[in-house]
Design an enzyme around this catalytic site. Structure first.
Site, mmCIF file in Angstrom:
data_model
loop_
_atom_site.group_PDB
_atom_site.id
_atom_site.type_symbol
_atom_site.label_atom_id
_atom_site.label_comp_id
_atom_site.label_asym_id
_atom_site.label_seq_id
_atom_site.Cartn_x
_atom_site.Cartn_y
_atom_site.Cartn_z
ATOM 1 N N SER A 228 23.284 33.160 4.359
ATOM 2 C CA SER A 228 21.680 32.957 2.986
ATOM 3 C C SER A 228 22.943 33.681 2.157
ATOM 4 C CB SER A 228 20.726 32.822 3.853
ATOM 5 O OG SER A 228 20.623 32.735 4.602
ATOM 6 N N THR B 277 17.180 35.117 0.647
ATOM 7 C CA THR B 277 17.899 35.328 0.010
ATOM 8 C C THR B 277 17.479 36.686 0.058
ATOM 9 O OG1 THR B 277 17.686 33.758 -1.503
ATOM 10 C CG2 THR B 277 17.956 36.056 -2.385
ATOM 11 N N THR C 238 11.760 35.463 -2.433
ATOM 12 C CA THR C 238 12.105 34.693 -1.520
ATOM 13 C C THR C 238 11.669 33.370 -1.111
ATOM 14 O OG1 THR C 238 14.178 35.093 0.044
ATOM 15 C CG2 THR C 238 11.664 35.664 0.586
ATOM 16 N N GLY C 239 12.618 32.172 -1.056
ATOM 17 C CA GLY C 239 12.166 31.648 -0.754
ATOM 18 C C GLY C 239 12.723 29.848 -1.373
ATOM 19 N N ASP C 240 11.724 28.825 -1.122
ATOM 20 C CA ASP C 240 11.622 27.478 -2.058
ATOM 21 C C ASP C 240 11.996 27.917 -3.381
ATOM 22 O OD1 ASP C 240 12.441 25.807 0.510
ATOM 23 O OD2 ASP C 240 9.465 25.170 -0.058
ATOM 24 N N GLY C 241 13.922 28.299 -3.768
ATOM 25 C CA GLY C 241 14.204 29.062 -5.190
ATOM 26 C C GLY C 241 13.254 27.376 -6.270
ATOM 27 N N ARG D 66 23.421 22.372 -8.066
ATOM 28 C CA ARG D 66 22.287 23.744 -7.915
ATOM 29 C C ARG D 66 21.762 24.833 -8.586
ATOM 30 N NH1 ARG D 66 19.040 27.276 -3.963
ATOM 31 N NH2 ARG D 66 17.012 27.032 -4.458
ATOM 32 N N VAL D 67 21.332 25.436 -9.222
ATOM 33 C CA VAL D 67 20.747 26.441 -8.820
ATOM 34 C C VAL D 67 19.729 27.290 -8.686
ATOM 35 C CG1 VAL D 67 21.098 29.023 -10.659
ATOM 36 C CG2 VAL D 67 22.879 27.132 -10.977
ATOM 37 N N GLY D 68 19.730 27.866 -8.018
ATOM 38 C CA GLY D 68 18.273 28.496 -7.097
ATOM 39 C C GLY D 68 17.037 29.592 -7.915
ATOM 40 N N ASP D 69 15.986 29.491 -7.408
ATOM 41 C CA ASP D 69 15.986 31.319 -8.151
ATOM 42 C C ASP D 69 16.205 32.529 -8.542
ATOM 43 O OD1 ASP D 69 15.085 31.294 -5.311
ATOM 44 O OD2 ASP D 69 13.017 32.070 -5.883
ATOM 45 N N THR E 263 22.885 35.519 -3.144
ATOM 46 C CA THR E 263 22.335 34.435 -2.256
ATOM 47 C C THR E 263 23.496 33.523 -2.634
ATOM 48 O OG1 THR E 263 20.781 32.809 -1.283
ATOM 49 C CG2 THR E 263 20.991 32.826 -3.443
#
Ligand code: NAG
Ligand code: NAG
Length: 337
Positions: free
Chosen positions: A66, A197, A248-251, A225-228, A215
């Site tokens: 990841s 992450t 960390t997780g569902d960004g 797509r960009v996460g948190d 990450t």
């Protein structure tokens, strides 16, 4: 006096009102990353250097697939990287998102912080900036990431993150077109190993704090797509006068609540680190009861804690700690609630 002893007393001398500093905390059981960061602090390096080296180690090791190259291929099979670094003394931040063909995302994030007046660079332009700053471009695809991508294509592109499109995304691959009527909220696919992450917090011996993340995002994400992780206050936040946090997780869900910023503000107001972490998780839970996520928190005196949302794939959350109390990084865990 033997130099090694002088060294130890110099680095690990207890300070009143503080837990033993320096200190490194990071998400998940990424032990080598902790050790790499700790080594920097022990040799008198800065908190910023520690975070950079720790995250870089995870990138090189491809922690859980990841972090770093050759993991989480997107819908077109490409691995792209997101990273953030924050200096809790100056409040400077450097971040990159959707970074392509460069392995050292945290290094580029640091270059954004130190060699530009900006905070975040994205996509091909971030790659060009990185090249100009001396980073090497290379293909991030590996046999493994190509295999994940090929299997996904063979399986009609399942799972994916599309909704309200035609053809039906739960049966077919792209290209998609929007459908006229919006359906009900689609359930998130909880895949434990698509969210690991690295988020890291480091304190030098003077209590100067830095935080960072790195990450390769979510497997099969939509390109762009960009996460948190690279979003300041979401993936991580640091303020040496209040504390630091990393999530960390569902960004896609977590970034809507700036959990790292919220936790740091709670600690600034005097909330205990574990309670501050819990509050940040609770805020998200109120709206998304079954989101997958965890957060680590440390206050200005180096007291720390963690919290996670209890879902079938996550009953306990593991994180790493290194300080003067142990020669090797300690694996810690917290029960999710
Ligand atoms: C951690 O580092 C050790 C020593 O370099 C290495 O043998 C091990 O494979 C690393 N762990 C991971 C998960 O890469
Ligand atoms: C940090 O948290 C600990 C444990 O709750 C507390 O004793 C300490 O006073 C806190 N430090 C600050 C600066 O708030």
């Amino acid at each position: 006096m033997p130099t090694s002893f002088m060294y130890f007393t110099l680095i690990c001398f207890p300070t009143f009102g503080q837990t033993s500093l320096p200190l490194v905390i990071n998400t998940w059981s990424f032990k080598n990353a902790t050790a790499a960061a700790w080594e920097v602090l022990q040799s008198g390096g800065s908190a910023l250097d520690a975070v950079e080296k720790g995250c870089e180690r995870c990138q090189e090791e491809q922690c859980d697939g990841s972090v770093g190259y050759g993991g989480s291929p997107d819908e077109s099979g490409e691995t792209t990287l997101d990273a953030l670094i924050m200096d809790g003394n100056t409040m400077e931040v450097g971040a990159v998102a959707d970074l392509k063909r460069i392995k050292n995302a945290i290094g580029v994030a640091r270059a954004v912080m130190e060699r530009t007046e900006h905070t975040m660079l994205v996509g091909e332009s971030a790659t060009l900036f990185a090249e100009n700053m001396g980073f090497v471009t290379e293909d991030l695809t590996t046999v493994n990431s190509l295999d994940i991508f090929t299997q996904w294509l063979k399986g009609s592109c399942q799972p994916n993150y599309r909704k309200n499109v035609f053809p039906n995304p739960s049966k077919s691959c792209r290209p998609y077109k929007p459908i006229a009527k919006l359906g009900p909220e689609k359930k998130l696919h909880t895949n434990v190993h698509s969210h690991d992450t690295i988020g890291m917090i480091a304190f030098d011996r003077y209590g100067h704090i830095a935080a960072g993340t790195s990450t390769n995002g979510l497997t099969h994400k939509i390109p762009g797509r960009v996460g948190d992780s690279p979003i300041v206050g979401a993936g991580a936040y640091a303020d040496s006068t209040a504390g630091a946090a990393a999530a960390t997780g569902d960004g896609d869900v977590m970034m809507r609540f700036l959990p790292s910023f919220l936790a740091v503000e709670m600690m600034r107001a005097g909330t205990d680190p574990s309670a501050a972490c819990k509050m940040a998780i609770s805020r998200i839970k109120r709206h998304y009861a079954d989101f997958f996520g965890a957060i680590i928190c440390a206050n200005a005196t180096g007291h720390y804690g963690a919290a996670c949302n209890k879902v079938p794939g996550l009953l306990q959350f593991h994180y790493m700690v290194s300080n003067c109390e142990s020669d090797t990084p300690l694996l810690k865990s917290v029960e999710c609630f």
